[in-house]
Design an enzyme around this catalytic site. Structure first.
Site, mmCIF file in Angstrom:
data_model
loop_
_atom_site.group_PDB
_atom_site.id
_atom_site.type_symbol
_atom_site.label_atom_id
_atom_site.label_comp_id
_atom_site.label_asym_id
_atom_site.label_seq_id
_atom_site.Cartn_x
_atom_site.Cartn_y
_atom_site.Cartn_z
ATOM 1 N N GLY A 77 0.822 -1.212 0.000
ATOM 2 C CA GLY A 77 0.000 0.000 0.000
ATOM 3 C C GLY A 77 0.854 1.259 0.000
ATOM 4 O O GLY A 77 1.952 1.284 0.558
ATOM 5 N N ARG A 95 1.227 -5.736 -5.024
ATOM 6 C CA ARG A 95 1.185 -6.632 -3.869
ATOM 7 C C ARG A 95 1.634 -8.065 -4.194
ATOM 8 O O ARG A 95 1.344 -8.987 -3.435
ATOM 9 C CB ARG A 95 -0.229 -6.651 -3.272
ATOM 10 C CG ARG A 95 -0.620 -5.357 -2.559
ATOM 11 C CD ARG A 95 -1.779 -5.578 -1.615
ATOM 12 N NE ARG A 95 -2.233 -4.347 -0.971
ATOM 13 C CZ ARG A 95 -1.694 -3.853 0.141
ATOM 14 N NH1 ARG A 95 -0.692 -4.460 0.716
ATOM 15 N NH2 ARG A 95 -2.168 -2.736 0.667
ATOM 16 N N ASP A 155 5.747 -5.166 6.841
ATOM 17 C CA ASP A 155 6.341 -6.335 7.505
ATOM 18 C C ASP A 155 6.436 -7.542 6.571
ATOM 19 O O ASP A 155 7.463 -8.229 6.531
ATOM 20 C CB ASP A 155 5.599 -6.683 8.802
ATOM 21 C CG ASP A 155 4.106 -6.850 8.620
ATOM 22 O OD1 ASP A 155 3.559 -6.313 7.643
ATOM 23 O OD2 ASP A 155 3.465 -7.529 9.440
ATOM 24 N N ASP A 156 5.404 -7.776 5.760
ATOM 25 C CA ASP A 156 5.448 -8.932 4.865
ATOM 26 C C ASP A 156 6.528 -8.759 3.803
ATOM 27 O O ASP A 156 7.288 -9.680 3.524
ATOM 28 C CB ASP A 156 4.099 -9.125 4.151
ATOM 29 C CG ASP A 156 3.084 -9.782 5.076
ATOM 30 O OD1 ASP A 156 3.515 -10.402 6.074
ATOM 31 O OD2 ASP A 156 1.873 -9.659 4.813
ATOM 32 N N LYS A 180 8.136 0.778 5.579
ATOM 33 C CA LYS A 180 7.018 1.581 5.074
ATOM 34 C C LYS A 180 5.693 1.015 5.552
ATOM 35 O O LYS A 180 5.532 -0.204 5.592
ATOM 36 C CB LYS A 180 7.049 1.542 3.545
ATOM 37 C CG LYS A 180 5.836 2.105 2.873
ATOM 38 C CD LYS A 180 5.146 1.140 1.898
ATOM 39 C CE LYS A 180 4.445 -0.003 2.564
ATOM 40 N NZ LYS A 180 3.544 -0.764 1.713
ATOM 41 N N THR A 181 4.777 1.791 5.933
ATOM 42 C CA THR A 181 3.346 1.498 6.055
ATOM 43 C C THR A 181 2.681 2.560 6.911
ATOM 44 O O THR A 181 3.175 2.900 7.995
ATOM 45 C CB THR A 181 2.990 0.097 6.625
ATOM 46 O OG1 THR A 181 1.561 -0.001 6.724
ATOM 47 C CG2 THR A 181 3.574 -0.205 7.995
ATOM 48 N N ILE A 182 1.566 3.081 6.412
ATOM 49 C CA ILE A 182 0.831 4.067 7.204
ATOM 50 C C ILE A 182 0.305 3.408 8.475
ATOM 51 O O ILE A 182 0.043 4.080 9.464
ATOM 52 C CB ILE A 182 -0.356 4.701 6.436
ATOM 53 C CG1 ILE A 182 -1.367 3.641 5.997
ATOM 54 C CG2 ILE A 182 0.121 5.539 5.275
ATOM 55 C CD1 ILE A 182 -2.729 4.216 5.648
ATOM 56 N N ASP A 183 0.147 2.065 8.458
ATOM 57 C CA ASP A 183 -0.468 1.372 9.591
ATOM 58 C C ASP A 183 0.357 1.481 10.874
ATOM 59 O O ASP A 183 -0.160 1.252 11.968
ATOM 60 C CB ASP A 183 -0.681 -0.115 9.265
ATOM 61 C CG ASP A 183 -1.674 -0.327 8.131
ATOM 62 O OD1 ASP A 183 -2.161 0.684 7.586
ATOM 63 O OD2 ASP A 183 -1.959 -1.487 7.799
ATOM 64 N N LYS A 215 -26.253 17.611 16.060
ATOM 65 C CA LYS A 215 -27.338 16.669 15.790
ATOM 66 C C LYS A 215 -26.858 15.292 15.328
ATOM 67 O O LYS A 215 -27.674 14.400 15.137
ATOM 68 C CB LYS A 215 -28.326 17.252 14.781
ATOM 69 C CG LYS A 215 -27.742 17.548 13.422
ATOM 70 C CD LYS A 215 -28.840 18.012 12.463
ATOM 71 C CE LYS A 215 -28.245 18.332 11.104
ATOM 72 N NZ LYS A 215 -29.215 18.772 10.136
ATOM 73 N N MET A 249 -8.182 3.539 8.549
ATOM 74 C CA MET A 249 -7.365 2.460 8.005
ATOM 75 C C MET A 249 -6.356 1.942 9.020
ATOM 76 O O MET A 249 -6.028 2.614 9.995
ATOM 77 C CB MET A 249 -6.623 2.941 6.772
ATOM 78 C CG MET A 249 -6.940 2.104 5.573
ATOM 79 S SD MET A 249 -5.956 2.577 4.176
ATOM 80 C CE MET A 249 -7.039 2.019 2.882
ATOM 81 N N GLY A 250 -5.830 0.794 8.695
ATOM 82 C CA GLY A 250 -4.894 0.105 9.580
ATOM 83 C C GLY A 250 -5.421 -1.311 9.680
ATOM 84 O O GLY A 250 -6.168 -1.620 10.607
ATOM 85 N N ARG A 251 -5.056 -2.108 8.709
ATOM 86 C CA ARG A 251 -5.634 -3.450 8.545
ATOM 87 C C ARG A 251 -5.708 -4.241 9.852
ATOM 88 O O ARG A 251 -6.736 -4.808 10.172
ATOM 89 C CB ARG A 251 -4.776 -4.198 7.544
ATOM 90 C CG ARG A 251 -5.376 -5.415 6.943
ATOM 91 C CD ARG A 251 -4.317 -6.248 6.278
ATOM 92 N NE ARG A 251 -3.292 -5.416 5.623
ATOM 93 C CZ ARG A 251 -3.098 -5.367 4.322
ATOM 94 N NH1 ARG A 251 -3.849 -6.067 3.526
ATOM 95 N NH2 ARG A 251 -2.132 -4.636 3.816
HETATM 96 P P1 FBP Z 1 0.559 -1.935 3.635
HETATM 97 O O1 FBP Z 1 0.523 -2.839 4.830
HETATM 98 O O2 FBP Z 1 1.004 -2.619 2.404
HETATM 99 O O3 FBP Z 1 1.371 -0.702 3.913
HETATM 100 O O4 FBP Z 1 -0.914 -1.424 3.335
HETATM 101 C C1 FBP Z 1 -1.725 -1.034 4.382
HETATM 102 C C2 FBP Z 1 -3.088 -0.565 3.962
HETATM 103 O O5 FBP Z 1 -3.082 0.814 3.682
HETATM 104 C C3 FBP Z 1 -4.084 -0.909 5.067
HETATM 105 O O6 FBP Z 1 -4.214 0.107 5.979
HETATM 106 C C4 FBP Z 1 -5.326 -1.247 4.285
HETATM 107 O O7 FBP Z 1 -6.101 -2.208 4.943
HETATM 108 C C5 FBP Z 1 -4.799 -1.828 3.018
HETATM 109 O O8 FBP Z 1 -3.560 -1.234 2.800
HETATM 110 C C6 FBP Z 1 -5.704 -1.601 1.845
HETATM 111 O O9 FBP Z 1 -5.209 -2.300 0.759
HETATM 112 P P2 FBP Z 1 -5.450 -1.941 -0.755
HETATM 113 O O10 FBP Z 1 -4.454 -0.883 -1.094
HETATM 114 O O11 FBP Z 1 -5.112 -3.192 -1.471
HETATM 115 O O12 FBP Z 1 -6.840 -1.461 -0.898
#
Ligand code: FBP
Length: 550
Positions: free
Chosen positions: A78, A142, A172-173, A199-202, A239, A247-249
């Site tokens: 991602g 991916r 991580d993967d 790297k990862t926003i998560d 109201k 996000m954050g799988r």
């Molecule tokens: P990475 O772990 O590859 O950095 O991706 C994280 C992420 O942004 C998650 O937060 C989200 O669940 C997922 O990618 C969404 O995946 P896709 O880009 O395939 O829609």
């Protein structure tokens, strides 16, 4: 190509580097390392790259004379803000080692490495992407690099371009795969070094030596701005309850950081829900309780943050999802049969095939969500959590709970809700100053690791709450982060994912404040990312990093 006024200004920004990377360097080697767990197994699987020392670069007066070398780079998984700066840092770092060095980008992620989809990254090309968001310079993908066949194809492609090292920018993967690839190339003496980049926003690729994965800072600031805007709207109109999925799988770092920045009334943390073994109805009750208390005070509005991975952390949902994954796994007879069932009968058909406990949970879900759980699967047969509308599920269930409480005379307020999902809005944002500097340094540092002959290392920049000048640059053996985990029925070496630590400082601080934030309206409106102005506004780090390093 037209570019915005801000982008034109931002192109001139020179990212900061740690002092150690500004001139000539020598390598300071620490003690031999051990993997984080399962040392015996990891050592056996990585005989050539296990036990390497953590290294740190320190300035020296002596200039290293290095031969010309070509390097490849891959963006994996991602998008995360700052990827282009990793590449520009890597490019500049390589040129500083030897101006004749060349950088090649494998296009479309790891797939490009295997299929030889490659382009040279020249200074003109790189110039157009400095300090910009996105991964579009070469694209990402991916494809998993897991098989020897892929490694051999990649090696052939490297040899054709005389590439002596490859930098894999991923989560991580992807870094687990980088580690396996480094070991394989070392074992067959392929002459190609492999370096990883976090790297990862998560935010779930971090440990003692990796303080943060890049992109987390910017993404959280973007989401926090949006959350703040919604809070102000909620507080103006008075109201709506806004349910915002973030996000954050798996891990809830993004939700926690955004909560620390904005003070919502509710922020669920998946790791806590799992630790307390909460059921879906416990979660719904806890939300309904806060809504009721606020309604009694005449405040029928609020903001609730929901982590993307929540449902997989609720034990009963986790069991249900795993049963559904088996039942609907591609190529099975049940999956075949399912595809012939009429849409309107699918929930009943599926419920009958589940265990009694999971069947009850499945039937208790709103029909739309039950259907989503049966339909949305990724190529590995798993539910894609980003496609499950957990925020809508909770709204529906809370609505039903409050309606019941109303009948019993226990709730007298009103409940109107809006749902949101923030994910893609932040993944390609222009990097904050922090991410611009951090990523550039990670890339520049990766070049130094390559120049010093390292393989199987992750680029590491530490001490990041201090000014960039004092950041510590070096490398961490990826094997140090590994442990054994069960994946698809087999024990595999993988980088340990960093979930939110319930005894860590960021969560503890949040837990000490949340009851007050729940009842009071104590919203903070962070506003947009600032690039120019006072350092306390422009160069602030995440609350997570600040609290962790306090
Ligand atoms: P990475 O772990 O590859 O950095 O991706 C994280 C992420 O942004 C998650 O937060 C989200 O669940 C997922 O990618 C969404 O995946 P896709 O880009 O395939 O829609």
């Amino acid at each position: 190509m037209a570019i915005s006024a801000l982008q034109q200004e931002r192109a001139k920004y020179q990212p900061k580097l740690p002092k150690a990377l500004k001139g000539n360097i020598i390598v300071f080697e620490g003690k031999a390392t051990e993997s984080v767990a399962d040392q015996k197994d990891i050592k056996k699987l990585f005989p050539n790259t296990y036990g390497l020392p953590v290294i740190e670069f320190v300035p020296t007066d002596e200039k290293q004379e290095l031969p010309v070398m070509n390097v490849g780079v891959i963006l994996s998984g991602g998008q995360a803000p700052g990827g282009h700066n990793v590449i520009s840092g890597l490019f500049d770092g390589l040129k500083s080692l030897n101006p004749s060095n060349k950088l090649y980008g494998f296009k479309g992620g790891p797939g490009g490495f295997v299929d030889n989809n490659v382009m040279e990254l020249t200074s003109e090309i790189v110039a157009g992407y400095r300090n910009t968001g996105g991964f579009d310079i070469i694209g990402s993908g991916r494809t998993k690099l897991e098989e020897t066949k892929q490694f051999d194809k990649g090696l052939e492609n490297c040899k054709a371009l005389d590439i002596k090292a490859v930098v894999i920018i991923g989560g991580d993967d992807s870094n687990t795969n980088a580690c396996v690839l480094a070991e394989y190339y070392a074992q067959i003496e392929a002459g190609v070094q492999i370096i990883g980049c976090p790297k990862t926003i998560d935010g779930d690729l971090k440990n003692e030596m990796i303080e943060a994965s890049f992109g987390f800072d910017t993404a959280c600031k973007v989401y926090s701005e949006l959350i703040g805007n919604i809070m102000r709207d909620a507080n103006s109109a008075k109201k709506y309850w806004h349910f915002i999925k973030l996000m954050g799988r798996s891990a809830s770092h993004i939700g926690l950081e955004c909560a620390l920045q904005t003070h919502p009334n509710i922020c669920l943390i998946s790791e806590e829900v799992a630790a307390k073994k909460q059921t879906l109805s416990n979660v719904v009750d806890s939300i309904a309780d806060i809504i009721s208390v606020r309604a009694e005070k005449g405040e029928s509005f609020g903001v609730a943050l929901i982590p993307e991975g929540l449902i997989e952390f609720i034990p009963e949902m986790k069991d249900l999802i795993s049963e559904l994954n088996d039942l609907l796994a591609e190529g099975t007879a049940t999956a075949q049969a399912f595809s012939h069932v009429k849409k309107s009968h699918r929930v009943d058909w599926t419920a009958e095939k589940l265990s009694p406990k999971s069947s009850v949970v499945f039937r208790s879900l709103p029909e739309g969500i039950a259907n989503q759980l049966t339909l949305d699967r990724d190529p590995h047969g798993n539910v894609q959590v980003s496609k499950i509308e957990t925020e809508k599920l909770l709204i529906e269930m809370v609505e039903a709970e409050l309606a019941e409480r109303k009948l019993e005379g226990k709730f007298k307020g009103k409940f109107g809700a809006q749902n949101h999902f923030f994910g893609y809005e932040g993944r390609c944002a222009a990097p904050s100053n922090f991410d611009a500097d951090y990523c550039y340094s990670l890339g520049y540092n990766a070049a130094a690791l390559i120049g010093n002959g390292k393989t199987g290392y992750m680029s590491s920049i530490r001490n990041t709450t201090a000014p960039a000048e004092s950041w510590i640059a070096g490398g961490v053996p990826i094997t140090m982060m590994m442990n054994m985990e069960r994946r698809h029925g087999h024990m595999k070496p993988v980088i340990q994912k960093a979930l939110v630590e319930l005894d860590g400082k960021p969560f503890s601080y949040f837990a000490s404040q949340r009851n007050e934030w729940a009842v009071k309206t104590d919203f903070v409106y962070p506003g947009p990312i600032q690039y120019f102005g006072p350092a306390r506004v422009c160069d602030r780090v995440t609350e997570t990093l600040r609290l962790e390093n306090a």
